[in-house]
Design a protein around this motif. Structure first.
Motif, mmCIF file in Angstrom:
data_model
loop_
_atom_site.group_PDB
_atom_site.id
_atom_site.type_symbol
_atom_site.label_atom_id
_atom_site.label_comp_id
_atom_site.label_asym_id
_atom_site.label_seq_id
_atom_site.Cartn_x
_atom_site.Cartn_y
_atom_site.Cartn_z
ATOM 1 N N LEU B 348 2.872 -2.039 25.487
ATOM 2 C CA LEU B 348 2.191 -2.350 26.734
ATOM 3 C C LEU B 348 3.062 -1.984 27.927
ATOM 4 O O LEU B 348 2.584 -1.481 28.950
ATOM 5 C CB LEU B 348 1.889 -3.853 26.753
ATOM 6 N N GLN B 349 4.350 -2.233 27.752
ATOM 7 C CA GLN B 349 5.277 -1.934 28.844
ATOM 8 C C GLN B 349 5.312 -0.436 29.112
ATOM 9 O O GLN B 349 5.324 0.004 30.255
ATOM 10 C CB GLN B 349 6.657 -2.438 28.429
ATOM 11 N N ILE B 350 5.273 0.330 28.010
ATOM 12 C CA ILE B 350 5.264 1.785 28.161
ATOM 13 C C ILE B 350 3.977 2.213 28.865
ATOM 14 O O ILE B 350 3.995 3.015 29.810
ATOM 15 C CB ILE B 350 5.386 2.470 26.775
ATOM 16 N N ALA B 351 2.849 1.611 28.438
ATOM 17 C CA ALA B 351 1.560 1.938 29.041
ATOM 18 C C ALA B 351 1.585 1.633 30.537
ATOM 19 O O ALA B 351 1.092 2.407 31.362
ATOM 20 C CB ALA B 351 0.457 1.145 28.355
ATOM 21 N N GLN B 352 2.200 0.501 30.839
ATOM 22 C CA GLN B 352 2.277 0.088 32.229
ATOM 23 C C GLN B 352 3.083 1.097 33.050
ATOM 24 O O GLN B 352 2.719 1.442 34.174
ATOM 25 C CB GLN B 352 2.953 -1.272 32.273
ATOM 26 N N GLU B 353 4.187 1.546 32.439
ATOM 27 C CA GLU B 353 5.018 2.521 33.148
ATOM 28 C C GLU B 353 4.273 3.831 33.368
ATOM 29 O O GLU B 353 4.345 4.437 34.434
ATOM 30 C CB GLU B 353 6.319 2.769 32.375
ATOM 31 N N ILE B 354 3.500 4.229 32.336
ATOM 32 C CA ILE B 354 2.700 5.463 32.464
ATOM 33 C C ILE B 354 1.718 5.289 33.612
ATOM 34 O O ILE B 354 1.614 6.140 34.509
ATOM 35 C CB ILE B 354 1.906 5.739 31.155
ATOM 36 N N GLN B 355 1.049 4.127 33.600
ATOM 37 C CA GLN B 355 0.019 3.905 34.608
ATOM 38 C C GLN B 355 0.607 3.893 36.006
ATOM 39 O O GLN B 355 0.058 4.491 36.921
ATOM 40 C CB GLN B 355 -0.666 2.569 34.315
ATOM 41 N N ARG B 356 1.731 3.214 36.125
ATOM 42 C CA ARG B 356 2.340 3.108 37.451
ATOM 43 C C ARG B 356 2.685 4.492 37.983
ATOM 44 O O ARG B 356 2.543 4.769 39.163
ATOM 45 C CB ARG B 356 3.585 2.222 37.368
ATOM 46 N N SER B 357 3.102 5.369 37.057
ATOM 47 C CA SER B 357 3.498 6.716 37.497
ATOM 48 C C SER B 357 2.291 7.535 37.943
ATOM 49 O O SER B 357 2.444 8.583 38.575
ATOM 50 C CB SER B 357 4.230 7.419 36.361
ATOM 51 N N LEU B 358 1.061 7.084 37.606
ATOM 52 C CA LEU B 358 -0.128 7.852 37.970
ATOM 53 C C LEU B 358 -0.550 7.595 39.414
ATOM 54 O O LEU B 358 -1.206 8.428 40.035
ATOM 55 C CB LEU B 358 -1.300 7.481 37.042
ATOM 56 N N PHE B 359 -0.186 6.430 39.939
ATOM 57 C CA PHE B 359 -0.579 6.112 41.328
ATOM 58 C C PHE B 359 0.285 6.910 42.299
ATOM 59 O O PHE B 359 1.464 7.130 42.049
ATOM 60 C CB PHE B 359 -0.410 4.608 41.596
#
Lengths: 124, 581
Positions: B348-359
């Motif tokens: 989940l943490q990795i997913a969160q990091e991926i998502q944050r990088s998309l904004f």
């Protein structure tokens, strides 16, 4: 922390196991594993030389009980030899000596298999 | 049975006899020698059984009877037969007497008489009768005279102490053996306990429990059943013959196991599927594993190789082992769950990091426009997304989207949308662009995963806006004059219909106009009474603002927060606001 090692060899078609140390809950898998190796090779005449066996807990007896039906079903047996006093006492108080043939020496145990078929495997 | 000393006395006596001495004296001397012989024999042996046998045989020999029995006082009451010669078959093991004789009795009480024993002599020690010697008739009809009974009493007196010692020796031996077994069992419980508590490998635990219980009971088979979705599932079994297949328990067995009061003999179970199955599997003992109030498993043990039945002591041991097994299995299960949770958290943490990088890292500056945006995921990984994509000629693309689902799958879908838009935005008209993105998503995502999305391109200066709304909440266009438009032109959500066609909408932003795009985290924010924030309140908040884009955004967020009464939200909240200047 090596509490047990088990050497094995083969003589006249009989598998000889030499457990050295304690067979307890911790080491029983190693002991079982050595017996299983013989069964995997369809060798059902087995002598456990207990000269180096310091102590055996119920897990160890269970390992022998667990395979005995299979071994005897295939015409073989597990026989024990050269027990020290502690181990002999354990066997006696539990009545284990009525279920397994116990011999004073390894040679006598090996000779007891003479004339009982070779290896006892289904194809033998 | 003679000792050298006794033999010497016997030789001396033979000499007297040859010399024709007084017969009664010779007889008394002969008796004395017998007493000496008895004492010497009894003192030279220790085992209770040998002492009892020797005592009876000497008495029978001296009195020349061919039938005899030695009964010893039993701690459980009555007298138990410990040695016998010439008794008829079916002699009782234990006899009860109303009156215990304290001197030789002839005729013997009826219980002895029935066995053909005519005389009973007590063996007494410190005023207590510890054993009874019963004797058959003398040869040739002769009776036991006072001389014989007197001699018998002397024999019994000499034998009393050795008999008592022998019984004590037997008892000590028995206690010692019981104690050795107990010590061995205790040692085993420690042995397996240490191993079980330190093991987190469920397979190893099951195997060890089975092996130990088989070794303990010297049973050649045992199985462990654990509660699963279908009832008690076979988890491990040992000791079957190669031609046997393991017994599975029927679904009803779980309820039956639940009703067991504790370890039980299979033969004692109520008739039913559990008893049938265990009998078929040749099991003799069933031990429920209980975690809390519920049964979590069943340990079954085959009959003992010795054939000895399972007793209360066995139940105690089985219960202790079952508790240890249950605790170890539960510990290992919790450890596995914790590991799984840790893995999910990491994912989940990795997913969160991926998502944050998309904004986008910052809001763009475009001539004549103010832009502000916010996105707050309520879960660690939300499904909302917005983006600004700079295009040729100073144009700017705005994107706001809500992907279905949460967590890692949502963030992957979001990354796909992000990448495909970023790669192709500005190369074709918006409607064609979304048709391509839609086809790409249909091909690359799982069924029932979809995205609602609003895409718009703005020309600086002219503030002409071309947009496509793919199933997203229609953005609010609040004109400077106060009237409200919704931007609805477009097509269906992305990712579901491969051949979807999209239509392009066009508007021009006038000075002071405000364009607000939001996700359902705004419109569907719930009050404590479960009432949605709704379009009307969103519009009201936006219309009330004539300030710049960021204050309009702040006011909207505050209005939603006030509505929900909570600082966080029930859903992801994302809003993007543009004001024309």
């Amino acid at each position: 922390m090596s509490e047990l090692n088990v050497e094995s060899r083969e003589l006249e078609g009989v598998v000889l196991l030499y457990p050295k140390g304690f067979v307890n809950a911790h080491t029983v898998r190693l002991f079982e594993g050595e017996i299983q190796k013989a069964l995997d090779r369809s060798q059902y005449q087995i002598v456990v030389n207990c000269a180096g066996l310091t102590y055996i807990a119920s897990a160890g007896l269970g390992a022998l009980m667990g395979v005995i039906e299979e071994v005897r079903h295939n015409g073989g047996d597990i026989r024990l030899a050269d027990l020290n006093e502690t181990v002999r006492n354990i066997f006696e108080i539990l009545g284990f000596n009525h279920l397994y043939r116990i011999f004073p020496s390894e040679v006598e145990a090996i000779l007891s298999f003479r004339g009982e078929g070779e290896g006892g495997g289904p194809g033998a | 049975m003679s000792t050298p000393v006794v033999f010497q006395y016997q030789q001396a006596l033979d000499e007297f006899r040859r010399e024709g001495r007084e017969p009664p004296l010779l007889k008394r001397m002969s008796e004395l020698i017998s007493l000496l012989d008895l004492t010497a024999t009894l003192n030279s042996t220790l085992s209770g059984r040998e002492i009892l046998d020797a005592a009876l045989l000497i008495v029978m020999g001296e009195l020349q009877v061919s039938r005899g029995a030695l009964y010893v006082r039993d701690p459980a009451g009555g007298f138990r037969l410990r040695s016998a010669r010439g008794l008829p078959p079916g002699a009782p093991d234990v006899i009860e007497l109303d009156e215990i004789p304290d001197r030789p009795k002839e005729p013997a009480p009826p219980v002895f008489g029935e066995l053909g024993l005519v005389l009973v002599c007590p063996v007494r020690k410190a005023d207590r009768t510890i054993a009874l010697i019963g004797l058959g008739p003398r040869p040739e009809g002769s009776t036991f005279g006072p001389q014989e009974t007197g001699f018998l009493q002397s024999l019994a007196a000499c034998a009393a102490t050795p008999i008592e010692n022998g019984l004590m020796y037997d008892e000590l031996h028995r206690v010692n053996k019981t104690l050795s077994v107990k010590v061995f069992q205790l040692h085993n419980l420690f042995d397996i306990g240490g191993e079980l508590t330190s093991s987190l490998d469920e397979e190893a635990i099951k195997r060890l429990v089975i092996t130990t219980v088989m070794g303990h009971f010297l049973a050649s088979r045992a199985a462990l059943y654990l509660l699963g979705e279908g009832g008690l599932d076979l988890a491990h079994v040992r000791g079957l013959r190669p031609d046997e297949s393991p017994i599975r328990l029927p679904a009803e067995a779980a309820a039956e196991a639940e009703a067991l009061p504790g370890p039980s003999r299979v033969g004692d179970l109520d008739s039913g599927p559990l008893r049938d199955a265990l009998t078929r599997g040749r099991f003799g003992l069933a031990v429920p594993l209980t975690g809390g109030a519920r049964v979590s498993g069943l340990l079954t043990v085959g009959e003992r190789a010795s054939g000895a039945p399972f007793g209360d002591e066995d139940f105690d041991y089985a219960l202790a082992l079952a508790r240890q097994a249950q605790a170890a299995l539960e510990g290992a299960r919790l450890h596995r769950v914790a590991l799984e949770k840790e893995r999910q958290d990491r994912e989940l943490q990795i997913a969160q990091e991926i998502q944050r990088s998309l904004f986008p890292r910052s809001t763009p500056t475009v001539e004549g426009l103010e832009v502000a945006a916010v996105s707050r995921p309520c879960h660690q990984v939300g499904g909302d997304y917005y983006d600004f994509i700079p295009l040729d000629g100073g144009r700017l693309a705005l994107v706001i989207a809500d992907v279905s689902g949460k967590g890692t799958p949502a963030s992957i879908l979001m990354a796909s949308v992000h990448a495909s838009l970023r790669a192709t935005a500005g190369t074709t008209p918006p409607a064609v662009l979304l048709e391509r993105v839609n086809r790409f998503l249909c091909a690359s995502t799982q069924d029932n995963k979809y995205v609602t999305l609003f895409y718009a391109e703005i020309e600086p200066g002219s503030r002409r806006l071309s947009y496509v709304n793919a199933g997203h909440i229609p953005p609010y266009l609040v004109r400077a004059g106060g009237e409200l438009d919704r931007l609805r032109t477009g097509g269906p959500v992305l990712g579901l219909l491969e051949d979807a066609v999209f239509e392009e909408g066009k508007v021009v932003l006038g000075e002071g106009d405000l364009l607000a795009t939001v996700t359902d985290g705004v419109t569907e924010a719930l009050s404590p009474d479960d009432e949605e924030f709704g379009d009307a309140r969103a519009c009201a908040s936006l219309c009330a603002s004539d300030d710049n884009a960021s204050s309009a955004l702040r006011q909207l967020v505050e209005a939603v927060e006030a509505w929900t009464g909570r600082p966080g939200f029930g859903d992801d909240l994302t809003a993007l606001i543009v004001r024309a200047r």
